[in-house]
Scaffold this motif. Structure first.
Motif, PDB file in Angstrom:
ATOM      1  N   LYS A  47     -50.054  58.974 -44.663  1.00 55.52           N
ATOM      2  CA  LYS A  47     -50.498  57.782 -43.927  1.00 55.52           C
ATOM      3  C   LYS A  47     -51.538  57.010 -44.737  1.00 55.52           C
ATOM      4  O   LYS A  47     -51.517  55.778 -44.769  1.00 55.52           O
ATOM      5  CB  LYS A  47     -51.062  58.167 -42.562  1.00 55.52           C
ATOM      6  N   LEU A  48     -52.437  57.739 -45.357  1.00 59.94           N
ATOM      7  CA  LEU A  48     -53.457  57.107 -46.186  1.00 59.94           C
ATOM      8  C   LEU A  48     -52.810  56.373 -47.361  1.00 59.94           C
ATOM      9  O   LEU A  48     -53.176  55.232 -47.673  1.00 59.94           O
ATOM     10  CB  LEU A  48     -54.450  58.164 -46.683  1.00 59.94           C
ATOM     11  N   ALA A  49     -51.834  57.001 -47.986  1.00 62.01           N
ATOM     12  CA  ALA A  49     -51.128  56.377 -49.107  1.00 62.01           C
ATOM     13  C   ALA A  49     -50.404  55.113 -48.651  1.00 62.01           C
ATOM     14  O   ALA A  49     -50.428  54.087 -49.358  1.00 62.01           O
ATOM     15  CB  ALA A  49     -50.131  57.361 -49.714  1.00 62.01           C
ATOM     16  N   TYR A  93     -56.851  39.357 -59.841  1.00 65.79           N
ATOM     17  CA  TYR A  93     -56.085  40.375 -60.567  1.00 65.79           C
ATOM     18  C   TYR A  93     -56.963  41.586 -60.882  1.00 65.79           C
ATOM     19  O   TYR A  93     -56.549  42.739 -60.700  1.00 65.79           O
ATOM     20  CB  TYR A  93     -55.501  39.786 -61.854  1.00 65.79           C
ATOM     21  N   GLN A  94     -58.182  41.343 -61.341  1.00 71.46           N
ATOM     22  CA  GLN A  94     -59.100  42.447 -61.651  1.00 71.46           C
ATOM     23  C   GLN A  94     -59.484  43.220 -60.389  1.00 71.46           C
ATOM     24  O   GLN A  94     -59.617  44.449 -60.419  1.00 71.46           O
ATOM     25  CB  GLN A  94     -60.349  41.915 -62.358  1.00 71.46           C
ATOM     26  N   ARG A  95     -59.632  42.512 -59.267  1.00 71.88           N
ATOM     27  CA  ARG A  95     -59.936  43.173 -57.991  1.00 71.88           C
ATOM     28  C   ARG A  95     -58.781  44.082 -57.576  1.00 71.88           C
ATOM     29  O   ARG A  95     -58.998  45.182 -57.062  1.00 71.88           O
ATOM     30  CB  ARG A  95     -60.200  42.127 -56.909  1.00 71.88           C
ATOM     31  N   ILE A  96     -57.559  43.609 -57.802  1.00 77.44           N
ATOM     32  CA  ILE A  96     -56.383  44.429 -57.486  1.00 77.44           C
ATOM     33  C   ILE A  96     -56.385  45.691 -58.353  1.00 77.44           C
ATOM     34  O   ILE A  96     -56.146  46.797 -57.851  1.00 77.44           O
ATOM     35  CB  ILE A  96     -55.076  43.624 -57.685  1.00 77.44           C
ATOM     36  N   GLN A  97     -56.666  45.527 -59.635  1.00 75.81           N
ATOM     37  CA  GLN A  97     -56.721  46.671 -60.542  1.00 75.81           C
ATOM     38  C   GLN A  97     -57.789  47.673 -60.103  1.00 75.81           C
ATOM     39  O   GLN A  97     -57.556  48.885 -60.080  1.00 75.81           O
ATOM     40  CB  GLN A  97     -57.008  46.215 -61.983  1.00 75.81           C
ATOM     41  N   GLN A  98     -58.961  47.167 -59.744  1.00 78.12           N
ATOM     42  CA  GLN A  98     -60.061  48.032 -59.319  1.00 78.12           C
ATOM     43  C   GLN A  98     -59.718  48.727 -58.001  1.00 78.12           C
ATOM     44  O   GLN A  98     -59.989  49.922 -57.837  1.00 78.12           O
ATOM     45  CB  GLN A  98     -61.359  47.232 -59.176  1.00 78.12           C
ATOM     46  N   ASN A 103     -58.372  53.457 -54.924  1.00 79.92           N
ATOM     47  CA  ASN A 103     -57.449  54.111 -54.000  1.00 79.92           C
ATOM     48  C   ASN A 103     -56.937  55.429 -54.580  1.00 79.92           C
ATOM     49  O   ASN A 103     -56.824  56.421 -53.855  1.00 79.92           O
ATOM     50  CB  ASN A 103     -56.267  53.200 -53.674  1.00 79.92           C
ATOM     51  N   GLN A 104     -56.633  55.440 -55.863  1.00 82.41           N
ATOM     52  CA  GLN A 104     -56.167  56.668 -56.506  1.00 82.41           C
ATOM     53  C   GLN A 104     -57.229  57.761 -56.429  1.00 82.41           C
ATOM     54  O   GLN A 104     -56.938  58.920 -56.122  1.00 82.41           O
ATOM     55  CB  GLN A 104     -55.780  56.413 -57.970  1.00 82.41           C
ATOM     56  N   GLN A 108     -57.018  61.287 -54.303  1.00 83.16           N
ATOM     57  CA  GLN A 108     -57.219  62.567 -54.968  1.00 83.16           C
ATOM     58  C   GLN A 108     -58.336  63.354 -54.278  1.00 83.16           C
ATOM     59  O   GLN A 108     -58.197  64.558 -54.040  1.00 83.16           O
ATOM     60  CB  GLN A 108     -57.547  62.337 -56.439  1.00 83.16           C
ATOM     61  N   LYS A 109     -59.411  62.683 -53.929  1.00 83.27           N
ATOM     62  CA  LYS A 109     -60.528  63.351 -53.258  1.00 83.27           C
ATOM     63  C   LYS A 109     -60.104  63.867 -51.886  1.00 83.27           C
ATOM     64  O   LYS A 109     -60.415  65.004 -51.519  1.00 83.27           O
ATOM     65  CB  LYS A 109     -61.704  62.385 -53.129  1.00 83.27           C
TER      66      LYS A 109
END
Length: 167
Positions: A47-49, A93-98, A103-104, A108-109
């Motif tokens: 759900k988080l993903a 675009y940079q905000r999307i990358q960040q 999110n990754q 993982q956490k």
């Protein structure tokens, strides 16, 4: 002579003790996959993903929309507005990358936290079975151990499952 008898007694005691030593093996993957906590954790992580994917998709759609608008209007815009809108597109675009990287890391956490609790519960159950059964060792079947004798070692997977209340 006394030393010889003492050594013989010690050796005999050592052989008797090792002959009574109990060894066990367990399949923790089988146990974990049967736990309702694992299923719940997998569902929560999924759900988080999905939420993170939806957020990124929304941001990407916004970027695409702004890029399309900019491309259509670019020929009629003054140079200072072109520069500003181009910078806005780069910032988005940079905000999307960040956001993607954040999110990754958050995924993982979350996965580590949920699995840590499950793993701790399984290890505690294995320790309890080991203490109750007077086992010297209980080894993981899938831990890269090249060989475990299933005739000299007892499979305690069912006992650990029972300790956890699993079928």
């Amino acid at each position: 002579m006394k030393k010889f008898i003492l050594c013989a007694l010690c050796a005999l005691c050592g052989l008797t003790a090792s002959a009574q030593a109990k060894f066990g093996h367990v399949n923790t993957q089988e146990i974990i996959q049967g736990m309702p906590e694992f299923t719940a954790a997998q569902t929560e992580i999924q759900k988080l993903a999905e939420q993170y994917e939806a957020d990124l998709k929304s941001m990407q759609d916004e970027l695409q929309k702004k890029a399309d608008t900019f491309e259509k209007e670019q020929a009629t815009l003054p140079e200072n507005i072109k520069t500003r809108r181009n910078q806005e597109l780069n910032d988005l675009y940079q905000r999307i990358q960040q956001t993607y990287q954040d999110n990754q890391q958050a995924m993982q956490k979350a996965q580590q936290e949920k699995m840590q609790a499950i793993t701790t519960k399984v290890l505690d159950a294995i320790k309890a079975v080991g203490q109750e059964g007077n086992y010297v060792y209980i080894m993981e079947m899938g831990a890269g151990i090249p060989y475990i004798s299933t005739t000299l070692s007892t499979d305690v997977t069912a006992q650990v499952k029972a300790k956890l209340g699993l079928k």
